[in-house]
Design a protein around this motif. Structure first.
Motif, PDB file in Angstrom:
ATOM      1  N   VAL A 107       0.838  -1.203   0.000  1.00  0.00           N
ATOM      2  CA  VAL A 107       0.000   0.000   0.000  1.00  0.00           C
ATOM      3  C   VAL A 107       0.868   1.247   0.000  1.00  0.00           C
ATOM      4  CG1 VAL A 107      -1.636   1.359   1.367  1.00  0.00           C
ATOM      5  CG2 VAL A 107      -2.005  -1.079   1.083  1.00  0.00           C
ATOM      6  N   ARG A 108       1.900   1.262   0.829  1.00  0.00           N
ATOM      7  CA  ARG A 108       2.785   2.440   0.899  1.00  0.00           C
ATOM      8  C   ARG A 108       3.576   2.633  -0.384  1.00  0.00           C
ATOM      9  NH1 ARG A 108       3.708   0.617   6.453  1.00  0.00           N
ATOM     10  NH2 ARG A 108       5.538  -0.455   5.669  1.00  0.00           N
ATOM     11  N   THR A 109       4.110   1.559  -0.956  1.00  0.00           N
ATOM     12  CA  THR A 109       4.896   1.714  -2.182  1.00  0.00           C
ATOM     13  C   THR A 109       4.020   2.111  -3.360  1.00  0.00           C
ATOM     14  OG1 THR A 109       4.819  -0.659  -2.652  1.00  0.00           O
ATOM     15  CG2 THR A 109       6.759   0.167  -1.487  1.00  0.00           C
ATOM     16  N   PHE A 110       2.761   1.659  -3.374  1.00  0.00           N
ATOM     17  CA  PHE A 110       1.838   2.078  -4.435  1.00  0.00           C
ATOM     18  C   PHE A 110       1.640   3.587  -4.375  1.00  0.00           C
ATOM     19  CE2 PHE A 110      -2.438   3.152  -5.881  1.00  0.00           C
ATOM     20  CZ  PHE A 110      -2.395   2.672  -7.175  1.00  0.00           C
ATOM     21  N   LYS A 111       1.377   4.097  -3.187  1.00  0.00           N
ATOM     22  CA  LYS A 111       1.148   5.539  -3.025  1.00  0.00           C
ATOM     23  C   LYS A 111       2.387   6.343  -3.422  1.00  0.00           C
ATOM     24  CE  LYS A 111       1.458   7.871   0.813  1.00  0.00           C
ATOM     25  NZ  LYS A 111       1.289   8.384   2.157  1.00  0.00           N
ATOM     26  N   VAL A 112       3.530   5.921  -2.968  1.00  0.00           N
ATOM     27  CA  VAL A 112       4.774   6.632  -3.279  1.00  0.00           C
ATOM     28  C   VAL A 112       5.053   6.606  -4.781  1.00  0.00           C
ATOM     29  CG1 VAL A 112       7.282   6.573  -2.949  1.00  0.00           C
ATOM     30  CG2 VAL A 112       5.758   6.318  -1.004  1.00  0.00           C
ATOM     31  N   GLY A 113       4.640   5.552  -5.452  1.00  0.00           N
ATOM     32  CA  GLY A 113       4.870   5.430  -6.887  1.00  0.00           C
ATOM     33  C   GLY A 113       3.990   6.322  -7.735  1.00  0.00           C
ATOM     34  N   LEU A 114       2.910   6.850  -7.157  1.00  0.00           N
ATOM     35  CA  LEU A 114       2.035   7.752  -7.899  1.00  0.00           C
ATOM     36  C   LEU A 114       2.728   9.097  -8.113  1.00  0.00           C
ATOM     37  CD1 LEU A 114      -1.329   7.131  -6.010  1.00  0.00           C
ATOM     38  CD2 LEU A 114      -0.832   6.467  -8.364  1.00  0.00           C
ATOM     39  N   LEU A 115       2.381   9.769  -9.187  1.00  0.00           N
ATOM     40  CA  LEU A 115       2.922  11.103  -9.422  1.00  0.00           C
ATOM     41  C   LEU A 115       2.545  12.003  -8.251  1.00  0.00           C
ATOM     42  CD1 LEU A 115       2.003  11.506 -13.188  1.00  0.00           C
ATOM     43  CD2 LEU A 115       4.257  11.025 -12.233  1.00  0.00           C
ATOM     44  N   THR A 116       3.432  12.878  -7.864  1.00  0.00           N
ATOM     45  CA  THR A 116       3.225  13.746  -6.707  1.00  0.00           C
ATOM     46  C   THR A 116       1.946  14.556  -6.814  1.00  0.00           C
ATOM     47  OG1 THR A 116       5.612  13.909  -6.506  1.00  0.00           O
ATOM     48  CG2 THR A 116       4.334  15.485  -5.255  1.00  0.00           C
ATOM     49  N   GLU A 117       1.641  15.041  -8.002  1.00  0.00           N
ATOM     50  CA  GLU A 117       0.464  15.898  -8.173  1.00  0.00           C
ATOM     51  C   GLU A 117      -0.823  15.118  -8.446  1.00  0.00           C
ATOM     52  OE1 GLU A 117       2.450  15.226 -12.073  1.00  0.00           O
ATOM     53  OE2 GLU A 117       3.173  15.941 -10.167  1.00  0.00           O
ATOM     54  N   HIS A 118      -0.764  13.784  -8.460  1.00  0.00           N
ATOM     55  CA  HIS A 118      -1.954  12.980  -8.766  1.00  0.00           C
ATOM     56  C   HIS A 118      -2.978  13.095  -7.637  1.00  0.00           C
ATOM     57  CE1 HIS A 118      -4.454   9.648 -10.024  1.00  0.00           C
ATOM     58  NE2 HIS A 118      -3.815   9.693 -11.185  1.00  0.00           N
ATOM     59  N   LYS A 119      -4.242  13.224  -8.010  1.00  0.00           N
ATOM     60  CA  LYS A 119      -5.314  13.387  -7.013  1.00  0.00           C
ATOM     61  C   LYS A 119      -5.413  12.189  -6.072  1.00  0.00           C
ATOM     62  CE  LYS A 119      -8.210  16.290  -9.930  1.00  0.00           C
ATOM     63  NZ  LYS A 119      -9.477  16.388 -10.659  1.00  0.00           N
ATOM     64  N   LEU A 120      -5.204  10.989  -6.596  1.00  0.00           N
ATOM     65  CA  LEU A 120      -5.296   9.794  -5.752  1.00  0.00           C
ATOM     66  C   LEU A 120      -4.205   9.815  -4.685  1.00  0.00           C
ATOM     67  CD1 LEU A 120      -6.566   7.128  -4.977  1.00  0.00           C
ATOM     68  CD2 LEU A 120      -5.160   6.023  -6.739  1.00  0.00           C
ATOM     69  N   ARG A 121      -2.998  10.236  -5.048  1.00  0.00           N
ATOM     70  CA  ARG A 121      -1.923  10.309  -4.050  1.00  0.00           C
ATOM     71  C   ARG A 121      -2.288  11.297  -2.952  1.00  0.00           C
ATOM     72  NH1 ARG A 121       4.534  10.433  -4.669  1.00  0.00           N
ATOM     73  NH2 ARG A 121       4.984  10.910  -2.511  1.00  0.00           N
ATOM     74  N   LYS A 122      -2.835  12.453  -3.350  1.00  0.00           N
ATOM     75  CA  LYS A 122      -3.246  13.448  -2.355  1.00  0.00           C
ATOM     76  C   LYS A 122      -4.331  12.874  -1.448  1.00  0.00           C
ATOM     77  CE  LYS A 122      -1.942  17.343  -5.223  1.00  0.00           C
ATOM     78  NZ  LYS A 122      -2.392  18.451  -6.047  1.00  0.00           N
ATOM     79  N   SER A 123      -5.265  12.147  -2.032  1.00  0.00           N
ATOM     80  CA  SER A 123      -6.350  11.552  -1.269  1.00  0.00           C
ATOM     81  C   SER A 123      -5.823  10.494  -0.290  1.00  0.00           C
ATOM     82  CB  SER A 123      -7.368  10.908  -2.208  1.00  0.00           C
ATOM     83  OG  SER A 123      -8.359  10.236  -1.489  1.00  0.00           O
ATOM     84  N   LEU A 124      -4.896   9.655  -0.749  1.00  0.00           N
ATOM     85  CA  LEU A 124      -4.327   8.622   0.116  1.00  0.00           C
ATOM     86  C   LEU A 124      -3.470   9.217   1.224  1.00  0.00           C
ATOM     87  CD1 LEU A 124      -3.348   5.933  -2.530  1.00  0.00           C
ATOM     88  CD2 LEU A 124      -5.219   5.803  -0.869  1.00  0.00           C
TER      89      LEU A 124
END
Length: 67
Positions: A41-58
């Motif tokens: 779960v943590r590596t998935f989030k870190v792998g998202l682009l910094t500005e991606h809405k899903l990363r911000k949500s997570l």
């Protein structure tokens, strides 16, 4: 089976859709032997682009599982 290390270098790149990244990540995750859901779960989030809405949500509300 792959090792947990195979998730660490995975990252979403510019121009790659969330669906493509998710499919590739999920395939790799399913090939890993062992129970590493918390790390996945943590590596998935870190792998998202910094500005991606899903990363911000997570970041605001951390996911508890891969589901």
């Amino acid at each position: 089976f792959k090792l947990l290390d195979s998730l660490l270098p995975m990252a979403m790149r510019e121009g790659v859709t969330l669906k493509t990244y998710l499919n590739r990540y999920w395939e790799t995750y399913n090939e890993i032997d062992g129970d590493f859901e918390d790390v996945a779960v943590r590596t998935f989030k870190v792998g998202l682009l910094t500005e991606h809405k899903l990363r911000k949500s997570l970041t605001m509300k951390p996911a508890l599982s891969m589901r």
